[in-house]
Design a protein around this motif. Sequence first.
Motif, PDB file in Angstrom:
ATOM      1  N   ASN A  84     -24.810  20.394 -23.019  1.00  0.00           N
ATOM      2  CA  ASN A  84     -24.423  20.175 -24.715  1.00  0.00           C
ATOM      3  C   ASN A  84     -24.424  20.744 -25.693  1.00  0.00           C
ATOM      4  N   SER A  85     -24.112  21.095 -27.145  1.00  0.00           N
ATOM      5  CA  SER A  85     -23.901  22.314 -27.469  1.00  0.00           C
ATOM      6  C   SER A  85     -25.242  23.168 -27.087  1.00  0.00           C
ATOM      7  N   ASP A  86     -26.237  22.409 -27.241  1.00  0.00           N
ATOM      8  CA  ASP A  86     -27.739  23.361 -27.028  1.00  0.00           C
ATOM      9  C   ASP A  86     -28.476  23.838 -25.628  1.00  0.00           C
ATOM     10  N   SER A  87     -27.458  24.591 -25.269  1.00  0.00           N
ATOM     11  CA  SER A  87     -27.614  24.605 -23.263  1.00  0.00           C
ATOM     12  C   SER A  87     -28.218  24.629 -23.073  1.00  0.00           C
ATOM     13  N   SER A  88     -29.957  25.351 -24.232  1.00  0.00           N
ATOM     14  CA  SER A  88     -31.137  24.875 -23.269  1.00  0.00           C
ATOM     15  C   SER A  88     -31.612  23.196 -22.799  1.00  0.00           C
ATOM     16  N   SER A  89     -30.580  22.335 -23.544  1.00  0.00           N
ATOM     17  CA  SER A  89     -30.776  21.313 -23.006  1.00  0.00           C
ATOM     18  C   SER A  89     -29.669  21.023 -21.813  1.00  0.00           C
ATOM     19  N   LEU A  90     -28.942  21.565 -20.822  1.00  0.00           N
ATOM     20  CA  LEU A  90     -28.408  20.929 -19.585  1.00  0.00           C
ATOM     21  C   LEU A  90     -28.316  19.630 -19.776  1.00  0.00           C
ATOM     22  N   ASN A  91     -27.229  19.011 -19.433  1.00  0.00           N
ATOM     23  CA  ASN A  91     -27.236  17.665 -19.479  1.00  0.00           C
ATOM     24  C   ASN A  91     -25.428  17.775 -19.688  1.00  0.00           C
ATOM     25  N   LEU A  92     -24.976  16.486 -18.342  1.00  0.00           N
ATOM     26  CA  LEU A  92     -23.589  16.281 -18.784  1.00  0.00           C
ATOM     27  C   LEU A  92     -23.353  15.854 -20.035  1.00  0.00           C
ATOM     28  N   THR A  93     -22.262  15.657 -20.672  1.00  0.00           N
ATOM     29  CA  THR A  93     -22.756  15.291 -22.118  1.00  0.00           C
ATOM     30  C   THR A  93     -21.698  13.779 -21.933  1.00  0.00           C
ATOM     31  N   SER A  94     -22.333  12.635 -22.890  1.00  0.00           N
ATOM     32  CA  SER A  94     -21.411  11.603 -22.540  1.00  0.00           C
ATOM     33  C   SER A  94     -20.840  11.431 -23.959  1.00  0.00           C
ATOM     34  N   ALA A  95     -19.557  10.313 -23.602  1.00  0.00           N
ATOM     35  CA  ALA A  95     -18.630  10.051 -25.415  1.00  0.00           C
ATOM     36  C   ALA A  95     -19.816   9.091 -26.208  1.00  0.00           C
ATOM     37  N   SER A  96     -19.610   9.449 -27.053  1.00  0.00           N
ATOM     38  CA  SER A  96     -20.420   8.375 -28.112  1.00  0.00           C
ATOM     39  C   SER A  96     -19.664   6.488 -27.699  1.00  0.00           C
ATOM     40  N   SER A  97     -18.782   7.158 -27.462  1.00  0.00           N
ATOM     41  CA  SER A  97     -17.802   5.756 -27.523  1.00  0.00           C
ATOM     42  C   SER A  97     -16.700   5.390 -26.556  1.00  0.00           C
ATOM     43  N   PRO A  98     -16.055   4.072 -25.771  1.00  0.00           N
ATOM     44  CA  PRO A  98     -17.050   3.565 -25.226  1.00  0.00           C
ATOM     45  C   PRO A  98     -18.196   4.409 -24.431  1.00  0.00           C
ATOM     46  N   ASN A  99     -18.858   5.150 -24.680  1.00  0.00           N
ATOM     47  CA  ASN A  99     -19.851   5.564 -23.696  1.00  0.00           C
ATOM     48  C   ASN A  99     -19.513   6.062 -22.923  1.00  0.00           C
TER      49      ASN A  99
END
Length: 410
Positions: free
Chosen positions: A103-118
């Motif tokens: 995520n843009s906030d590297s302190s919250s590290l997670n694989l991003t998921s697109a908003s659509s189609p998710n």
Amino acid sequence: MVARTYLALSAALFSVSLAQSNNTTAIIDAFSSLGLTSFALAASALNGSSAGQALLETVLSGGNYSILAPNNDAFSQASSLASDSTLLTDTLAYHILRGSFTNSDSSSLNLTSASSPNHTIGRSMLNDSAYVSLEGNASQVVAWTTESNKLVFLNQPSNISIVNSTRINGTGLDVYVIDGVLSIPASISSVLANGTNTSSIAGLLNSTMIPSANGTNDTIGNILNSQKGITLFAPSDSAFSTVSSSLPTLEGNLTVFTTVLQNHIINGSSVYSTEIVSGSNLTSAAGEPLTFLTNSSGTYVTSGSTTAKILTTDMIAMNGVVHVIDNVFLNTDSDSSAASSAYESATSVATKLATETGAISATATAASSTSSSSSGSGSSNGAEATSVGFSLYTTFSAVVVSFVILGGLL
């Protein structure tokens, strides 16, 4: 046991001729903090083969990579990997993604998921031709999405999700602990046969014989499996039932059969859901336009006068991707010139996929297309990267099959 694990991993990493002792220590410390003793042992085993060493060298030589590291419980369920060094190397390669997906906030590290189609699609390091046959010799992809506020990986026998993660400072590596071992995608035929709503199309493709490129007869399914880069819009079981009354009028017309089938296929490119955008135009294996529309109720694809809703996306296969649709395209039009032109353009763009990093998206595809050769295009809106292969058009044009069989299967 833990001490031996660290020593084994250290030996594997330090054996690579790279001046990265500080990075190696950081990697070992990160694996230690996450309790990844089984993964560390597996990584050390990579040093026993040239392919494994090459994988280690690539990951440690710099650049951004995301490591999907199965936890100890997951590895205990994958005992077959221990006795097959090639499969172990390829499996671990499928767990390493090219690029960073934080995520843009590297302190919250997670694989991003697109908003659509998710869905999010990332290119892995797996490119062994025994398991991957994509256009441009590209590496296989991994797909994930969000379900019940958890990130889960698609196309797996059972749910696999992230349970922990860390960024290894100074290395360009992100480590995500997952609770399963990812299964390498199988052939299109296998994907359809194991699908929950695709038994009709699976039976059709795997039972219908046509002449293959070498002059012998083979099933359509096997011919599709042999192509590099296939996108199949597969009608659902209920979709076939809906049009069954229309099929008798087509009985015995081999040209119609061939064209209808081709208009469900894009050959020469794997078009994932994140590359399908409203208003785009792609080209089918018959050389006909496939147009797309997305609204609040979903994403739709049109061929000729028929529109279908995409029900399931991103069923990843060894040589492409399957999307399940709720209608059958009874489009009997074709354009061999458009098919040929689009294939030339797709071939040019496909060579750039080998270096693709980060999430695969329509924006990235269009950018890649713009920077490539502009010779011949049967599509628009950045669709050069996702166009039809002419080879499939010519193969299916030689079809010799009883349409009575088609009617019987449906």
